[in-house]
Design a protein around this motif. Structure first.
Motif, PDB file in Angstrom:
ATOM      1  N   LEU A  85       0.862  -1.498  -0.080  1.00  6.78           N
ATOM      2  CA  LEU A  85       0.491   0.092   0.025  1.00  6.78           C
ATOM      3  C   LEU A  85       0.871   0.994  -0.189  1.00  6.78           C
ATOM      4  O   LEU A  85       0.408   2.298  -0.560  1.00  6.78           O
ATOM      5  CB  LEU A  85      -0.614  -0.404   1.141  1.00  6.78           C
ATOM      6  N   LYS A  86       1.985   1.389   0.829  1.00  7.47           N
ATOM      7  CA  LYS A  86       2.892   2.282   1.015  1.00  7.47           C
ATOM      8  C   LYS A  86       3.174   2.334  -0.552  1.00  7.47           C
ATOM      9  O   LYS A  86       3.780   3.849  -0.814  1.00  7.47           O
ATOM     10  CB  LYS A  86       3.560   1.493   1.727  1.00  7.47           C
ATOM     11  N   GLN A  87       3.683   0.914  -1.033  1.00 14.28           N
ATOM     12  CA  GLN A  87       4.510   1.650  -2.549  1.00 14.28           C
ATOM     13  C   GLN A  87       3.988   2.490  -3.507  1.00 14.28           C
ATOM     14  O   GLN A  87       3.649   3.095  -4.499  1.00 14.28           O
ATOM     15  CB  GLN A  87       4.351   0.294  -2.711  1.00 14.28           C
ATOM     16  N   ARG A  88       1.918   1.872  -3.736  1.00 19.10           N
ATOM     17  CA  ARG A  88       1.120   1.699  -4.099  1.00 19.10           C
ATOM     18  C   ARG A  88       1.099   3.898  -4.183  1.00 19.10           C
ATOM     19  O   ARG A  88       0.932   4.723  -5.134  1.00 19.10           O
ATOM     20  CB  ARG A  88      -0.207   1.388  -4.118  1.00 19.10           C
ATOM     21  N   LYS A  89       0.925   3.556  -3.196  1.00 22.33           N
ATOM     22  CA  LYS A  89       0.287   5.508  -2.652  1.00 22.33           C
ATOM     23  C   LYS A  89       1.393   6.444  -3.227  1.00 22.33           C
ATOM     24  O   LYS A  89       1.037   7.273  -3.526  1.00 22.33           O
ATOM     25  CB  LYS A  89       0.197   5.217  -0.541  1.00 22.33           C
ATOM     26  N   ALA A  90       3.034   5.830  -2.813  1.00 22.36           N
ATOM     27  CA  ALA A  90       4.432   6.262  -2.969  1.00 22.36           C
ATOM     28  C   ALA A  90       3.620   6.698  -5.163  1.00 22.36           C
ATOM     29  O   ALA A  90       4.060   7.843  -5.675  1.00 22.36           O
ATOM     30  CB  ALA A  90       5.503   6.299  -3.211  1.00 22.36           C
ATOM     31  N   GLN A  91       3.397   5.537  -5.218  1.00 24.70           N
ATOM     32  CA  GLN A  91       3.350   6.093  -6.794  1.00 24.70           C
ATOM     33  C   GLN A  91       2.206   7.007  -7.266  1.00 24.70           C
ATOM     34  O   GLN A  91       2.269   7.883  -8.310  1.00 24.70           O
ATOM     35  CB  GLN A  91       2.936   3.606  -7.571  1.00 24.70           C
ATOM     36  N   ILE A  92       1.284   6.847  -6.581  1.00 20.09           N
ATOM     37  CA  ILE A  92       0.046   7.315  -7.606  1.00 20.09           C
ATOM     38  C   ILE A  92       0.474   9.057  -7.065  1.00 20.09           C
ATOM     39  O   ILE A  92       0.594  10.180  -7.070  1.00 20.09           O
ATOM     40  CB  ILE A  92      -1.381   7.372  -6.001  1.00 20.09           C
ATOM     41  N   GLN A  93       1.574   9.781  -5.635  1.00 19.68           N
ATOM     42  CA  GLN A  93       1.553  10.573  -5.071  1.00 19.68           C
ATOM     43  C   GLN A  93       2.746  11.202  -5.997  1.00 19.68           C
ATOM     44  O   GLN A  93       2.768  12.117  -6.974  1.00 19.68           O
ATOM     45  CB  GLN A  93       2.191  11.201  -3.528  1.00 19.68           C
ATOM     46  N   LYS A  94       3.621  10.602  -6.484  1.00 15.96           N
ATOM     47  CA  LYS A  94       5.045  10.827  -7.982  1.00 15.96           C
ATOM     48  C   LYS A  94       4.275  11.193  -8.993  1.00 15.96           C
ATOM     49  O   LYS A  94       4.007  12.359  -9.410  1.00 15.96           O
ATOM     50  CB  LYS A  94       5.707   9.473  -7.921  1.00 15.96           C
ATOM     51  N   LYS A  95       3.522  11.056  -9.062  1.00 15.03           N
ATOM     52  CA  LYS A  95       2.108  11.133 -10.961  1.00 15.03           C
ATOM     53  C   LYS A  95       1.057  12.310 -10.267  1.00 15.03           C
ATOM     54  O   LYS A  95       1.643  13.353 -11.222  1.00 15.03           O
ATOM     55  CB  LYS A  95       1.023   9.973 -11.023  1.00 15.03           C
ATOM     56  N   ILE A  96       0.245  12.546  -9.194  1.00 17.74           N
ATOM     57  CA  ILE A  96       0.257  13.656  -8.860  1.00 17.74           C
ATOM     58  C   ILE A  96       1.032  14.714  -9.345  1.00 17.74           C
ATOM     59  O   ILE A  96       0.644  15.925  -9.222  1.00 17.74           O
ATOM     60  CB  ILE A  96      -0.719  13.959  -7.706  1.00 17.74           C
ATOM     61  N   GLY A  97       2.000  14.787  -8.236  1.00 16.34           N
ATOM     62  CA  GLY A  97       3.383  15.619  -8.321  1.00 16.34           C
ATOM     63  C   GLY A  97       3.627  15.986  -9.745  1.00 16.34           C
ATOM     64  O   GLY A  97       3.384  17.360 -10.188  1.00 16.34           O
ATOM     65  N   ILE A  98       3.855  15.500 -10.581  1.00 17.92           N
ATOM     66  CA  ILE A  98       3.928  15.330 -12.085  1.00 17.92           C
ATOM     67  C   ILE A  98       3.140  16.335 -12.773  1.00 17.92           C
ATOM     68  O   ILE A  98       3.007  17.291 -12.988  1.00 17.92           O
ATOM     69  CB  ILE A  98       4.863  13.958 -13.434  1.00 17.92           C
ATOM     70  N   VAL A  99       1.663  15.599 -12.959  1.00 21.05           N
ATOM     71  CA  VAL A  99       0.133  15.940 -13.856  1.00 21.05           C
ATOM     72  C   VAL A  99       0.200  17.704 -12.925  1.00 21.05           C
ATOM     73  O   VAL A  99      -0.330  18.490 -13.473  1.00 21.05           O
ATOM     74  CB  VAL A  99      -0.586  15.662 -13.212  1.00 21.05           C
ATOM     75  N   GLU A 100       0.149  17.910 -11.433  1.00 18.12           N
ATOM     76  CA  GLU A 100      -0.099  19.504 -10.717  1.00 18.12           C
ATOM     77  C   GLU A 100       1.085  19.853 -12.234  1.00 18.12           C
ATOM     78  O   GLU A 100       0.308  21.808 -11.941  1.00 18.12           O
ATOM     79  CB  GLU A 100       0.358  18.995  -9.633  1.00 18.12           C
ATOM     80  N   GLU A 101       1.894  19.684 -11.540  1.00 16.92           N
ATOM     81  CA  GLU A 101       3.249  21.034 -12.136  1.00 16.92           C
ATOM     82  C   GLU A 101       3.599  21.455 -13.749  1.00 16.92           C
ATOM     83  O   GLU A 101       3.251  22.499 -13.580  1.00 16.92           O
ATOM     84  CB  GLU A 101       4.909  19.814 -11.171  1.00 16.92           C
ATOM     85  N   VAL A 102       3.030  19.921 -14.395  1.00 10.93           N
ATOM     86  CA  VAL A 102       2.618  20.642 -15.913  1.00 10.93           C
ATOM     87  C   VAL A 102       1.238  20.986 -15.710  1.00 10.93           C
ATOM     88  O   VAL A 102       1.695  22.367 -16.554  1.00 10.93           O
ATOM     89  CB  VAL A 102       2.526  19.189 -16.407  1.00 10.93           C
ATOM     90  N   LEU A 103       0.463  21.211 -15.259  1.00 14.50           N
ATOM     91  CA  LEU A 103      -1.062  22.168 -15.558  1.00 14.50           C
ATOM     92  C   LEU A 103      -0.197  23.199 -14.722  1.00 14.50           C
ATOM     93  O   LEU A 103      -1.317  24.430 -15.595  1.00 14.50           O
ATOM     94  CB  LEU A 103      -2.559  21.413 -14.380  1.00 14.50           C
ATOM     95  N   ASP A 104       0.217  23.389 -13.736  1.00 14.72           N
ATOM     96  CA  ASP A 104      -0.076  24.536 -13.547  1.00 14.72           C
ATOM     97  C   ASP A 104       0.828  25.841 -14.369  1.00 14.72           C
ATOM     98  O   ASP A 104       0.951  26.360 -14.307  1.00 14.72           O
ATOM     99  CB  ASP A 104       1.303  25.070 -11.931  1.00 14.72           C
ATOM    100  N   GLU A 105       1.957  25.002 -14.637  1.00 18.26           N
ATOM    101  CA  GLU A 105       2.264  25.776 -16.310  1.00 18.26           C
ATOM    102  C   GLU A 105       2.165  25.879 -17.501  1.00 18.26           C
ATOM    103  O   GLU A 105       1.919  27.171 -17.945  1.00 18.26           O
ATOM    104  CB  GLU A 105       3.481  24.575 -16.832  1.00 18.26           C
ATOM    105  N   LYS A 106       0.951  25.589 -17.399  1.00 20.43           N
ATOM    106  CA  LYS A 106       0.443  25.245 -18.854  1.00 20.43           C
ATOM    107  C   LYS A 106      -1.111  26.003 -18.068  1.00 20.43           C
ATOM    108  O   LYS A 106      -1.793  26.862 -19.348  1.00 20.43           O
ATOM    109  CB  LYS A 106      -0.416  24.365 -18.818  1.00 20.43           C
TER     110      LYS A 106
END
Length: 237
Positions: A215-236
């Motif tokens: 669960l910790k690993q899965r949570k970390a993977q999702i949080q990483k994706k959230i970080g990537i997408v939020e950064e991109v959307l903020d830039e755009k």
């Protein structure tokens, strides 16, 4: 939808078929796509591959109805089992999960001899396909994103040849698509806003669940994706 009038999604897939191609449509369902492409003079021949009996029978009926039995072969089999090396130069796979499409390509690698173009439309996880293309000597040439009947679809087009650009920022571009990122359409933004919402809901539910290493690993993977997408959307914005 029928062989004379395709959905917007399949029409977009067909728009990337090079003229004069011998196509193979894997998971062809009713064989609408190959019938349309041959009928319009885009493809010179077609193979409709289907693993399930019902859709295989539907494809046989459609090809017969379209009077294209001499140029379109309907074959029953799993993935690329239905083709031989050098029998086709363009493969279309539409309407499956990205991980499944990537595994079909991986398992059928030997059948890709002579194929110069792949047109792939995953329903989810386009990142699985981009990663596979990059690792297997296919260059991503174009991407499209579109909405139809309240669903968002991505279409990926790749040609045989060592991948050069378009990957500058590998992590975000593999996830979101290099061409789609540049285009930054309203549908693109809508898709990733929806994904963010879903991921955040999943994280909230995970907080209530008992923590395990998985669960910790899965949570970390999702949080990483959230970080990537939020950064991109903020830039755009």
């Amino acid at each position: 939808m029928n062989a004379e009038k395709l959905s917007k999604r399949l029409e977009t897939v067909v728009s990337f078929i090079p003229e004069g191609s011998r196509i193979a449509d894997i998971g062809s369902d009713h064989a609408y796509l190959p019938c349309y492409a041959v009928d319009k003079g885009i493809a010179v021949s077609g193979i409709a591959g289907e693993v399930a009996e019902g859709p295989y029978q539907s494809a046989l009926k459609q090809v017969k109805y379209s009077q294209l039995e001499d140029v379109i072969a309907v074959r029953k089999g799993d993935g690329l089992e239905v083709i031989s090396p050098n029998e086709t130069d363009c493969i279309t796979i539409a309407g499956m999960g990205g991980a499944l499409i990537a595994s079909i390509l991986e398992e059928g690698k030997g059948k890709l001899e002579g194929v110069s173009r792949l047109i792939l439309q995953p329903n989810v996880s386009a990142v699985s396909i981009r990663s596979w293309l990059l690792e297997n000597g296919w260059e991503l040439k174009a991407e499209k994103i579109l909405e139809e009947d309240n669903k968002i679809y991505e279409i990926l087009v790749a040609d045989k040849g060592e991948p050069e650009a378009p990957y500058d920022n590998m992590e975000s571009e593999l996830l979101l698509g290099p061409f789609l990122l540049k285009e930054n359409s309203s549908v693109f933004k809508q898709k990733w806003e929806q994904e963010l919402k879903q991921w955040k809901n999943i994280i909230e539910k995970m907080k209530k669940a008992e923590d395990s290493p998985e669960l910790k690993q899965r949570k970390a993977q999702i949080q990483k994706k959230i970080g990537i997408v939020e950064e991109v959307l903020d830039e755009k914005r």
